[in-house]
Design a protein around this motif. Structure first.
Motif, mmCIF file in Angstrom:
data_model
loop_
_atom_site.group_PDB
_atom_site.id
_atom_site.type_symbol
_atom_site.label_atom_id
_atom_site.label_comp_id
_atom_site.label_asym_id
_atom_site.label_seq_id
_atom_site.Cartn_x
_atom_site.Cartn_y
_atom_site.Cartn_z
ATOM 1 N N UNK A 1 0.874 -1.176 0.000
ATOM 2 C CA UNK A 1 0.000 0.000 0.000
ATOM 3 C C UNK A 1 0.911 1.226 0.000
ATOM 4 N N UNK B 1 1.181 5.653 -0.181
ATOM 5 C CA UNK B 1 0.462 6.853 0.235
ATOM 6 C C UNK B 1 1.258 8.108 -0.154
ATOM 7 N N UNK C 1 1.373 12.117 1.106
ATOM 8 C CA UNK C 1 0.952 13.098 2.090
ATOM 9 C C UNK C 1 1.554 14.457 1.724
ATOM 10 N N UNK D 1 0.396 16.070 8.958
ATOM 11 C CA UNK D 1 0.381 15.460 7.644
ATOM 12 C C UNK D 1 -1.051 15.276 7.147
ATOM 13 N N UNK E 1 -3.272 13.397 4.291
ATOM 14 C CA UNK E 1 -3.273 12.349 3.284
ATOM 15 C C UNK E 1 -3.902 12.858 1.994
ATOM 16 N N UNK F 1 3.174 0.859 3.484
ATOM 17 C CA UNK F 1 2.603 0.209 4.657
ATOM 18 C C UNK F 1 3.160 -1.201 4.808
ATOM 19 N N UNK G 1 0.721 -2.962 10.034
ATOM 20 C CA UNK G 1 -0.136 -1.836 10.377
ATOM 21 C C UNK G 1 0.578 -0.483 10.327
ATOM 22 N N UNK H 1 3.002 2.617 8.820
ATOM 23 C CA UNK H 1 3.445 3.303 7.605
ATOM 24 C C UNK H 1 4.846 3.847 7.820
ATOM 25 N N UNK I 1 -5.203 1.426 16.737
ATOM 26 C CA UNK I 1 -3.753 1.300 16.637
ATOM 27 C C UNK I 1 -3.178 2.699 16.628
ATOM 28 N N UNK J 1 0.556 5.201 16.721
ATOM 29 C CA UNK J 1 1.989 5.241 16.411
ATOM 30 C C UNK J 1 2.543 6.593 16.838
ATOM 31 N N UNK K 1 -5.013 5.009 13.894
ATOM 32 C CA UNK K 1 -5.600 4.311 12.765
ATOM 33 C C UNK K 1 -7.052 3.963 13.075
ATOM 34 N N UNK L 1 -5.746 1.171 5.976
ATOM 35 C CA UNK L 1 -4.846 1.590 7.038
ATOM 36 C C UNK L 1 -4.695 3.081 7.178
ATOM 37 N N UNK L 2 -5.774 3.840 6.991
ATOM 38 C CA UNK L 2 -5.680 5.293 7.075
ATOM 39 C C UNK L 2 -5.208 5.743 8.450
ATOM 40 N N UNK L 3 -4.206 6.594 8.442
ATOM 41 C CA UNK L 3 -3.710 7.194 9.674
ATOM 42 C C UNK L 3 -4.126 8.651 9.733
ATOM 43 N N UNK M 1 -3.092 12.120 11.740
ATOM 44 C CA UNK M 1 -1.972 12.615 12.510
ATOM 45 C C UNK M 1 -2.361 13.803 13.375
#
Lengths: 110, 114
Positions: free
Chosen positions: A32, A34, A36, A44, A46, A94, A97, A99, B32, B34, B93, B100-102, B104
Motif C-alpha cells: 500500500x 500513500x 501526504x 500530515x 493524506x 505500509x 499496520x 506506515x 492502533x 503510532x 488508525x 490503514x488510514x492514519x 496525525x
C-alpha cells in the motif's frame, strides 16, 4: 530490508507549470502506498493512497493527481501548479499496520 | 482534516531529564497508535506503536501509554539527549478502514538543551 526513495529532494517551480514527483519502494511487493502533504508547522494530510497497480484513491479534492504505473512506483502530478501547492510532500508505504515514510520532497511554487 | 494553526506545542528540557509528550485523539474506533519523530527537513521516523488492547508498551528509552477512557496517548523519553530534539507526531488508525488510514496530530516540538 525495505527502502523508500523520493525525488527530487527539492523543487522550485513557477505557478502554472507541471509537476511530477516520484516515489519508489524496494524490498517489498504489492505494498500500500500513500502520498501526504505537510504544510509548514502543520501535521500530515493524506492526499492519495494506492492498494495496487492502477488503483488510486483520493482523500481530498485538489489540483493534484496520482498514478501507480508499476507495483513499487507511485507518482504525484499536477498539470498547473498553484501557489497553495507549496509544501513538503511525503510518500509512505505500509508494512503490517505501520506506515514508513520516505525522505520527502520540498516543493516551492513561486 | 488538516490541523489548524502554525503554533505547535513546545517542550523544552535539559539533557538527561525525562520528557513526556502528550496527544489527545477523538475517534473511538481507533485501534492502533503510532509515535513518529521528524527532524528538520526529513521524513517522519517510526518510534513505537501500541494497539488498543494494551495500555503500555516499552521500547529502548521510550514508553507509550494509552488511556482509552479519556482518549489520551503519551510518549515518555527517558534520559533525553540533544539528538532527541525534533517534532513528535502521534497517529491513530481507524480500525474500520481497509487501507490503514492514519490521522496525525499536529505535532509537538521537543527541544533538548545540553
Amino acid at each position: 530490508s525495505q527502502t523508500i526513495h523520493q525525488w527530487p529532494a527539492t523543487l522550485v517551480q513557477p505557478v502554472g507549470s507541471p509537476l511530477s514527483l516520484e516515489c519508489t519502494v524496494e524490498g517489498t511487493s504489492n505494498p500500500n502506498l500513500y502520498w501526504y502533504r505537510q504544510a509548514a508547522g502543520r501535521g500530515l494530510q493524506l492526499l492519495f493512497y494506492s492498494v495496487g497497480i492502477g488503483q488510486i484513491s483520493s482523500e481530498v479534492p485538489q489540483n493534484l493527481s496520482a498514478s501507480r504505473p508499476q507495483d513499487r512506483q507511485f507518482i504525484l502530478s499536477s498539470k498547473k501548479l498553484l501557489l497553495s501547492d507549496s509544501g513538503f510532500y511525503l510518500c509512505a508505504w505500509r508494512k503490517a499496520d505501520t506506515q514508513y515514510f520516505g525522505p520527502g520532497t520540498r516543493l516551492t511554487v513561486l | 482534516g488538516e490541523s489548524v494553526g502554525l503554533h505547535l506545542p513546545t517542550l523544552s528540557v535539559q539533557e538527561g531529564d525525562n520528557s513526556i509528550i502528550n496527544c489527545a485523539y477523538s475517534n473511538s474506533a481507533s485501534d492502533y497508535f503510532i509515535w513518529y519523530k521528524q527532524e528538520s527537513g526529513k521524513g517522519p521516523q517510526f518510534i513505537i506503536d501500541i494497539r488498543s488492547n494494551m495500555d503500555k508498551r516499552q521500547g529502548q528509552r521510550v514508553t507509550v501509554l494509552l488511556n482509552k477512557t479519556v482518549k489520551h496517548l503519551s510518549l515518555q523519553i527517558a534520559a533525553t539527549q540533544p539528538g532527541d530534539s525534533a517534532v513528535y507526531f502521534c497517529a491513530e488508525r481507524d480500525g474500520g478502514t481497509s487501507y490503514g488510514k492514519l490521522t496525525f496530530g499536529q505535532g509537538t516540538i521537543l527541544t533538548v538543551h545540553p
